[in-house]
Design an enzyme around this catalytic site. Structure first.
Site, short mmCIF file in Angstrom:
data_model
loop_
_atom_site.label_atom_id
_atom_site.label_comp_id
_atom_site.label_asym_id
_atom_site.label_seq_id
_atom_site.Cartn_x
_atom_site.Cartn_y
_atom_site.Cartn_z
CB SER A 31 -0.97 -0.14 1.23
OG SER A 31 -0.20 -0.01 2.33
CG ASP A 86 9.38 -2.40 -1.80
OD1 ASP A 86 8.26 -2.29 -1.46
OD2 ASP A 86 9.71 -3.48 -2.40
CB ALA A 88 10.01 -1.61 5.27
N GLY A 100 7.82 -8.51 3.36
CA GLY A 100 7.24 -9.70 2.86
C GLY A 100 5.98 -9.99 3.56
CD GLU A 108 8.56 -6.55 -1.88
OE1 GLU A 108 7.48 -5.71 -2.04
OE2 GLU A 108 8.84 -6.77 -0.74
C1 5RP Z 1 5.48 -6.79 0.18
C2 5RP Z 1 6.23 -5.94 1.34
C3 5RP Z 1 5.56 -4.66 1.49
O1 5RP Z 1 6.70 -3.58 1.22
C4 5RP Z 1 5.21 -4.45 2.97
O2 5RP Z 1 4.48 -5.64 3.20
C5 5RP Z 1 4.66 -3.09 3.52
O3 5RP Z 1 3.38 -3.18 2.67
P1 5RP Z 1 2.52 -1.90 3.12
O4 5RP Z 1 2.94 -0.83 2.55
O5 5RP Z 1 1.37 -2.19 2.54
O6 5RP Z 1 2.25 -1.81 4.61
O7 5RP Z 1 7.35 -6.15 1.80
O8 5RP Z 1 6.05 -8.07 -0.05
#
Ligand code: 5RP
Length: 236
Positions: A31, A86, A88, A100, A108
């Protein structure tokens, strides 16, 4: 996906500080990464950015990027990326990450390690004093090795659980693999934990990202903090 103002703020700050016209970009999943895609799409639409090429870390991100007008390539076409951005699941004070929970950490990590620079984007709830405080460690395994990996990980002190979808069936990654979400009581020395988990036969990727993120844009209600990583040798 519902919009979150803190995730939006972190994404906008990262895009404006880090992305320049003509860059080859690694596009994250989740997200917060979605807010990065939206910010990129908006800047491409009004010509603040141009000539970007993205490599997507998941099928979902590829579909979203295409929808937002971001040109896509594969790592077969683009060998090095200028930047990967990305989300986290956890960020510790040394900018070691757990990733993950969205199930995309294998691609990723491949994309992040193909980039000259990787930066994280997150809201402040992802900051932890030590890894493992709020998230399990996602470990992607080939289906054939599920039982063997579970036993091996248990011997290493982990409590693995196969990730399930809402309908109760096993979650499959974009690569067709399973994910074991792994808990444990004692998380000191993440480098050693990462090396031990990475050495289990059948494990394709674990969610420790150590020595990979160079900075993190972390949104708090009072503004976006930019955290810089200490210089350190990567341990993937
Ligand atoms: C996907 C990930 C995402 O970056 C992690 O889960 C964070 O997601 P979000 O921004 O929805 O909290 O590692 O594999």
């Amino acid at each position: 996906m519902s919009r979150d103002p803190l995730k939006h703020a972190a994404a906008v700050a990262a895009v404006d500080a880090e992305v320049r016209p003509g860059m080859r970009l690694g596009l994250g999943t989740g997200s917060t990464a979605d807010e990065v895609l939206i910010a990129l799409g908006e800047r491409l639409a009004d010509d603040r950015l141009h000539d970007l090429v993205g490599v997507a870390t998941s099928e979902a991100t590829a579909a979203r990027a295409a929808q937002l007008g971001i040109a896509l390539a594969s790592l077969d076409d683009v060998h090095r990326l200028d930047l990967a951005v990305d989300g986290a699941d956890e960020i510790d004070p040394e900018l070691r990450l757990i990733k993950g929970l969205g199930g995309a950490h294998l691609r990723e990590k491949v994309v992040a390690c193909a980039a000259d620079r990787m930066v994280g984007v997150a809201d402040a709830c992802k900051l932890v004093g030590r890894l493992g405080e709020r998230a399990p460690l996602p470990v992607e395994v080939i289906a054939f090795a599920r039982g063997a990996c579970e036993r091996h990980l248990e011997d290493l002190g982990w409590r693995p659980a196969v990730r399930l979808r809402h309908d109760g069936r096993a979650f499959r990654t974009d690569e067709g693999n399973l994910i074991l979400d792994c808990h444990r009581d004692e998380w000191s020395d993440p480098e050693r934990l990462a090396a031990d988990v990475g050495a289990v036969p059948g494990v394709v990727a674990h969610g420790f990202f150590i020595g990979i993120a160079r900075a993190a844009f972390v949104a708090t209600p009072s503004g976006v903090r930019v955290l810089e990583a200490p210089a350190a040798a990567p341990s993937r």
